[in-house]
Design a protein around this motif. Sequence first.
Motif, PDB file in Angstrom:
ATOM      1  N   GLY A 192      55.143  70.332  11.501  1.00 25.65           N
ATOM      2  CA  GLY A 192      56.296  69.650  11.956  1.00 25.65           C
ATOM      3  C   GLY A 192      56.494  69.266  13.087  1.00 25.65           C
ATOM      4  N   PHE A 193      55.827  70.071  14.506  1.00 26.98           N
ATOM      5  CA  PHE A 193      54.946  69.784  15.535  1.00 26.98           C
ATOM      6  C   PHE A 193      54.627  68.686  15.800  1.00 26.98           C
ATOM      7  CE2 PHE A 193      53.164  70.496  19.354  1.00 26.98           C
ATOM      8  CZ  PHE A 193      53.504  71.228  20.248  1.00 26.98           C
ATOM      9  N   GLN A 194      54.656  68.016  14.922  1.00 25.66           N
ATOM     10  CA  GLN A 194      53.822  66.833  15.160  1.00 25.66           C
ATOM     11  C   GLN A 194      54.308  65.889  15.083  1.00 25.66           C
ATOM     12  OE1 GLN A 194      49.926  67.159  12.450  1.00 25.66           O
ATOM     13  NE2 GLN A 194      49.405  68.432  13.609  1.00 25.66           N
ATOM     14  N   SER A 195      56.090  66.138  14.643  1.00 30.79           N
ATOM     15  CA  SER A 195      56.917  64.715  14.477  1.00 30.79           C
ATOM     16  C   SER A 195      57.543  64.270  15.770  1.00 30.79           C
ATOM     17  CB  SER A 195      58.151  64.989  14.001  1.00 30.79           C
ATOM     18  OG  SER A 195      58.996  64.233  13.727  1.00 30.79           O
ATOM     19  N   VAL A 196      56.580  62.439  15.230  1.00 35.14           N
ATOM     20  CA  VAL A 196      56.788  61.984  16.990  1.00 35.14           C
ATOM     21  C   VAL A 196      58.344  61.659  16.864  1.00 35.14           C
ATOM     22  CG1 VAL A 196      56.543  59.305  17.646  1.00 35.14           C
ATOM     23  CG2 VAL A 196      54.499  61.190  16.144  1.00 35.14           C
ATOM     24  N   GLN A 197      58.923  61.186  15.825  1.00 33.42           N
ATOM     25  CA  GLN A 197      60.375  60.904  15.736  1.00 33.42           C
ATOM     26  C   GLN A 197      61.292  62.248  16.148  1.00 33.42           C
ATOM     27  OE1 GLN A 197      61.440  57.203  13.074  1.00 33.42           O
ATOM     28  NE2 GLN A 197      61.113  59.461  12.233  1.00 33.42           N
ATOM     29  N   PHE A 198      60.962  63.027  16.270  1.00 31.12           N
ATOM     30  CA  PHE A 198      61.833  64.565  16.205  1.00 31.12           C
ATOM     31  C   PHE A 198      61.816  64.392  18.239  1.00 31.12           C
ATOM     32  CE2 PHE A 198      62.555  68.959  17.817  1.00 31.12           C
ATOM     33  CZ  PHE A 198      63.458  68.799  16.939  1.00 31.12           C
ATOM     34  N   ARG A 199      60.384  64.299  18.207  1.00 36.24           N
ATOM     35  CA  ARG A 199      60.392  64.175  20.253  1.00 36.24           C
ATOM     36  C   ARG A 199      61.084  63.306  20.827  1.00 36.24           C
ATOM     37  NH1 ARG A 199      59.558  69.228  20.890  1.00 36.24           N
ATOM     38  NH2 ARG A 199      57.555  70.544  19.474  1.00 36.24           N
ATOM     39  N   GLU A 200      60.894  61.759  20.319  1.00 37.59           N
ATOM     40  CA  GLU A 200      61.328  60.992  20.928  1.00 37.59           C
ATOM     41  C   GLU A 200      63.227  61.293  20.834  1.00 37.59           C
ATOM     42  OE1 GLU A 200      60.529  56.675  19.958  1.00 37.59           O
ATOM     43  OE2 GLU A 200      59.585  57.197  17.936  1.00 37.59           O
ATOM     44  N   LEU A 201      63.875  62.311  19.455  1.00 39.92           N
ATOM     45  CA  LEU A 201      64.947  62.387  19.818  1.00 39.92           C
ATOM     46  C   LEU A 201      65.201  63.421  21.183  1.00 39.92           C
ATOM     47  CD1 LEU A 201      65.890  62.754  15.728  1.00 39.92           C
ATOM     48  CD2 LEU A 201      67.173  60.936  17.451  1.00 39.92           C
ATOM     49  N   ARG A 254      48.729  65.937  17.230  1.00 40.92           N
ATOM     50  CA  ARG A 254      47.325  65.369  16.566  1.00 40.92           C
ATOM     51  C   ARG A 254      47.103  64.266  16.129  1.00 40.92           C
ATOM     52  NH1 ARG A 254      45.156  71.610  14.843  1.00 40.92           N
ATOM     53  NH2 ARG A 254      44.695  72.434  16.841  1.00 40.92           N
ATOM     54  N   GLY A 255      46.848  63.209  15.832  1.00 39.86           N
ATOM     55  CA  GLY A 255      46.182  62.431  14.592  1.00 39.86           C
ATOM     56  C   GLY A 255      47.340  61.589  14.675  1.00 39.86           C
ATOM     57  N   ALA A 256      48.494  61.328  16.395  1.00 42.30           N
ATOM     58  CA  ALA A 256      48.891  60.492  17.053  1.00 42.30           C
ATOM     59  C   ALA A 256      48.474  58.900  16.837  1.00 42.30           C
ATOM     60  CB  ALA A 256      49.820  60.930  17.460  1.00 42.30           C
ATOM     61  N   SER A 257      49.230  57.820  16.306  1.00 43.00           N
ATOM     62  CA  SER A 257      48.574  57.158  16.594  1.00 43.00           C
ATOM     63  C   SER A 257      48.748  56.100  18.418  1.00 43.00           C
ATOM     64  CB  SER A 257      48.903  55.836  15.557  1.00 43.00           C
ATOM     65  OG  SER A 257      50.218  55.121  15.916  1.00 43.00           O
ATOM     66  N   ASP A 258      47.621  54.775  18.506  1.00 44.98           N
ATOM     67  CA  ASP A 258      48.259  54.683  19.493  1.00 44.98           C
ATOM     68  C   ASP A 258      49.604  54.150  19.417  1.00 44.98           C
ATOM     69  OD1 ASP A 258      45.487  54.596  20.275  1.00 44.98           O
ATOM     70  OD2 ASP A 258      44.898  52.745  19.566  1.00 44.98           O
ATOM     71  N   ALA A 259      50.304  53.661  18.654  1.00 43.87           N
ATOM     72  CA  ALA A 259      51.374  53.251  18.650  1.00 43.87           C
ATOM     73  C   ALA A 259      52.965  53.843  18.495  1.00 43.87           C
ATOM     74  CB  ALA A 259      51.793  52.400  17.710  1.00 43.87           C
ATOM     75  N   GLU A 260      52.357  55.358  18.072  1.00 47.91           N
ATOM     76  CA  GLU A 260      52.994  56.224  18.034  1.00 47.91           C
ATOM     77  C   GLU A 260      53.436  57.282  20.091  1.00 47.91           C
ATOM     78  OE1 GLU A 260      52.889  58.269  13.585  1.00 47.91           O
ATOM     79  OE2 GLU A 260      51.351  58.316  15.153  1.00 47.91           O
ATOM     80  N   VAL A 261      51.389  56.930  20.317  1.00 50.42           N
ATOM     81  CA  VAL A 261      52.241  57.704  21.786  1.00 50.42           C
ATOM     82  C   VAL A 261      53.021  56.416  22.744  1.00 50.42           C
ATOM     83  CG1 VAL A 261      50.084  57.728  23.450  1.00 50.42           C
ATOM     84  CG2 VAL A 261      49.883  58.516  21.195  1.00 50.42           C
ATOM     85  N   ALA A 262      52.681  55.599  22.376  1.00 51.91           N
ATOM     86  CA  ALA A 262      53.389  54.394  23.451  1.00 51.91           C
ATOM     87  C   ALA A 262      54.520  54.365  22.880  1.00 51.91           C
ATOM     88  CB  ALA A 262      52.656  52.866  22.706  1.00 51.91           C
TER      89      ALA A 262
END
Length: 281
Positions: free
Chosen positions: A137-146, A162-170
């Motif tokens: 769950g540490f890898q939840s991009v949306q949670f970090r966005e919040l 780990r495993g974040a896509s280029d779009a998620e990092v952007a």
Amino acid sequence: MTTGRIGGCQVSAVPDGEGPAKAVPPRSFGEEGARLSYGAYLRLPDLLAQQVPQSSAPDELLFITVHQVYELWFKLLLHELEQARDAMAEGELWLAGHKFRRVHAIERVLVEQVEVLETMTPQDFLEFRALLAPASGFQSVQFRELEFLSGAKDAAYLERFRGASDAEVARLRRRLSEPTLWDAYLTALSRRGLPISDDEIMESLLTVARDRGSHDDLWRLAEDLLTHDETAAHWRMRHVQMVERQIGTKSGTGGSTGAPYLRGRTLLHYFPLLWELRSWL
């Protein structure tokens, strides 16, 4: 009055002297319309195909479903919080308050949803937990966005996913550079003629708190921000309690220390000045 059909439209004929017959368009909703079904609108075949267990453990479907539902709520929260932020910045304080009421309702659901996961025993979880690594769950991009949108920005997370896509990092980089909820609230204070420099902001917050007759809308927004902060903290606490109940002090599947890391995050405040304000009243 008589009725009939002409060219696919229902025609109502009125008695002599009352005007011409009127063509009524066919209904385009309900079963008569037959344009869009419930399943097609919600894309249910696609949605229900996304729960793919990695084992034969009976409770893995529960685990997947709850976490996918969390991500759907996160998506909606981001949508609503963005609108609340923009409304504050643009001076539409009533709209921001309306959005925050929805946010608070969703966040209460997030807290209550932990109880569903707690129906799974530690033994049930251990049947498939090893298969999850290194997912976490540490890898939840949306949670970090919040968190970033709420003001808890930390660029170090960009290097740890780990495993974040280029779009998620952007997306995360965009959240780091864009205004937060607190930035928008400061804009609302400034619009009211209240100073917002580091040396003056507490005095402005005190002015809002002490002069409700002039600034009640700003006070209620400050309370909305604090409720968002408090409810997020409540969720973090319930989450760490659930983790401790499931795995004790074991390390997380993503490599974190597990419960100790999560417990440290329970001290996080999005809006520390609003908490400090209470000491000055």
